[in-house]
Design a protein around this motif. Structure first.
Motif, PDB file in Angstrom:
ATOM      1  N   GLU A 173      -4.492   1.016   0.672  1.00 44.46           N
ATOM      2  CA  GLU A 173      -4.550  -0.315   1.586  1.00 44.46           C
ATOM      3  C   GLU A 173      -5.385  -0.106   2.713  1.00 44.46           C
ATOM      4  O   GLU A 173      -6.025  -0.991   3.148  1.00 44.46           O
ATOM      5  N   GLU A 207      -0.166  -3.565  10.396  1.00 47.46           N
ATOM      6  CA  GLU A 207      -0.255  -4.126   8.812  1.00 47.46           C
ATOM      7  C   GLU A 207       0.087  -2.971   8.093  1.00 47.46           C
ATOM      8  O   GLU A 207       1.186  -2.749   7.330  1.00 47.46           O
ATOM      9  N   HIS A 237       3.859  -2.072   6.550  1.00 43.57           N
ATOM     10  CA  HIS A 237       4.212  -1.964   5.090  1.00 43.57           C
ATOM     11  C   HIS A 237       4.963  -0.833   4.506  1.00 43.57           C
ATOM     12  O   HIS A 237       5.750  -1.004   3.645  1.00 43.57           O
ATOM     13  N   THR A 287       8.417  -0.975   5.645  1.00 45.39           N
ATOM     14  CA  THR A 287       9.158  -1.848   4.922  1.00 45.39           C
ATOM     15  C   THR A 287       9.396  -1.507   3.368  1.00 45.39           C
ATOM     16  O   THR A 287      10.631  -1.476   2.885  1.00 45.39           O
ATOM     17  N   TYR A 344       3.322  -3.563  -4.268  1.00 44.72           N
ATOM     18  CA  TYR A 344       3.546  -2.808  -2.716  1.00 44.72           C
ATOM     19  C   TYR A 344       2.916  -4.042  -1.983  1.00 44.72           C
ATOM     20  O   TYR A 344       2.136  -4.362  -2.241  1.00 44.72           O
ATOM     21  N   PRO A 345       3.465  -4.097  -0.705  1.00 41.49           N
ATOM     22  CA  PRO A 345       4.901  -3.547  -0.134  1.00 41.49           C
ATOM     23  C   PRO A 345       5.930  -4.289  -0.823  1.00 41.49           C
ATOM     24  O   PRO A 345       5.983  -5.229  -0.866  1.00 41.49           O
ATOM     25  N   PRO A 404      -0.638  -3.140  -5.012  1.00 39.48           N
ATOM     26  CA  PRO A 404      -0.744  -4.370  -4.321  1.00 39.48           C
ATOM     27  C   PRO A 404      -0.467  -5.348  -5.612  1.00 39.48           C
ATOM     28  O   PRO A 404      -1.079  -5.216  -6.786  1.00 39.48           O
TER      29      PRO A 404
END
Lengths: 203, 134
Positions: free
Chosen positions: A115, A160, A164, A167, B84-85, B123
């Motif tokens: 990410e 961000e 995440h 989470t 994800y997430p 993702p």
């Protein structure tokens, strides 16, 4: 992010220092004649040294001592190689009656890294997760290039990327470390822009 | 045609156990579990590759499942990939409940444990849209 043999080095250096200090003090005491009563200066220190070394078990004792010292030295040298500190598998649920849920921290780290590398200006990132599933420690090293808006990258990581992960784990991070590095390489390769579209499919 | 009167010539009533038995292979349970996980939850597996080399994470693939059977009681181990997430504890708990309920419902085997290993996180974006198009 690496584990060094700092504690072992300090311990062994202290032990060796004390031994050499003791030997030095002993040598000074003998030389100044304080210990003159114990060892006469005109006589050899080891009066029966030749017989001692000619004994049956002497070569074996010397060999054994050498091997032990050699092994200790080798262990000390190998301990200098930096190792990655790894975390055990994260146990997300542990109920023997219903089953357990496990996740390798490397899996989560890969997701975070993936990410982060999507952010503009980020060249590469290396992410390490340690601790436990209830008290995770996150350490990140992010390499950015000259095109990056560094404050923007930090803000997006904080607002961000890290949320995440929180989470996913459902617990706040115990510690979070971020190291930024600069590079002249172009940004991370992407497979092209993704545009989501809506429409009617006619068959 | 006369009705046979001798009781010995009637078809004797048999115990229900003598009507034969249905054997469910372990592999059937494994496939059922992984199909349930793929179709009814967020979980995915890996696809492609040869002998496990070069396989890639794919949310539309069936996750790996293995079953240990003790009589009529099964304990399952599934290796899944998740988008994800996602809240991992909630998602895996939901997955566990779904697999154990549906496998029991479909096969009649009581599922006692479902151990879940999360093997990758990815993702969801492209994979889900690809899945919808299939």
């Amino acid at each position: 992010m690496k584990e060094h043999a700092g504690a072992a080095n300090r311990t062994w250096l202290i032990i060796l220092g004390i031994l050499f200090l003791a030997a030095g003090v002993l040598a000074v005491l003998i030389a100044t004649g304080v210990l003159g009563g114990l060892a006469n200066a005109s006589e050899p220190l080891l009066a029966d040294g030749a017989e001692l070394l000619a004994g049956e078990s002497a070569p074996w004792a010397v060999l054994l001592a050498g091997v032990v010292l050699g092994i200790l030295g080798l262990w000390w040298i190998l301990a200098q190689i930096p190792r990655s500190r790894t975390a055990g598998t994260f146990r997300l649920q542990e109920d023997p009656a219903r089953g357990i849920t496990v996740c390798d921290p490397a899996v989560l780290a890969a997701a975070v890294s993936n990410e982060t590398e999507q952010l503009p200006g980020v060249v590469s990132s290396s992410v390490r997760l340690r601790g436990t599933a209830d008290e995770p420690d996150l350490a990140m090293k992010v390499t950015v290039n000259s095109d990056a808006d560094v404050q923007g990258v930090i803000a997006r990581i904080q607002h961000e990327v890290v949320p995440h992960l929180v989470t996913a784990l459902e617990v706040p991070l115990n510690t979070f470390g971020l190291e930024l590095d600069a590079s002249s390489k172009p940004g991370a390769r992407t497979d092209g822009a993704r545009v989501s579209s809506r429409g009617t499919v006619v068959y | 045609m006369s009705i046979p009167s001798a009781p010995g010539r009637l078809r004797p009533a048999r115990d229900i156990n003598d009507r034969g038995e249905t054997v469910l292979s372990r592999r059937v349970l494994e496939k059922t579990a992984s199909q349930v996980a793929r179709d009814e939850t967020f979980a995915g597996g890996s696809s492609g590759g040869f002998l496990g080399i070069g396989a890639r994470a794919d949310l539309s693939a069936r996750p790996d499942a293995s079953v240990e059977l003790a009589g009529n009681i099964a304990s399952l181990k599934v290796t899944v990939g998740l988008p994800y997430p996602i809240a991992l504890r909630q998602a895996t708990e939901q997955l566990r409940r779904r697999i154990s309920d549906r496998v029991t419902e479909l096969t009649g085997v009581e599922v006692r444990q479902v151990d879940i290993t999360v093997s990758w996180l990815k993702p969801a974006g492209t994979e889900l849209s690809r899945r919808r198009l299939q």
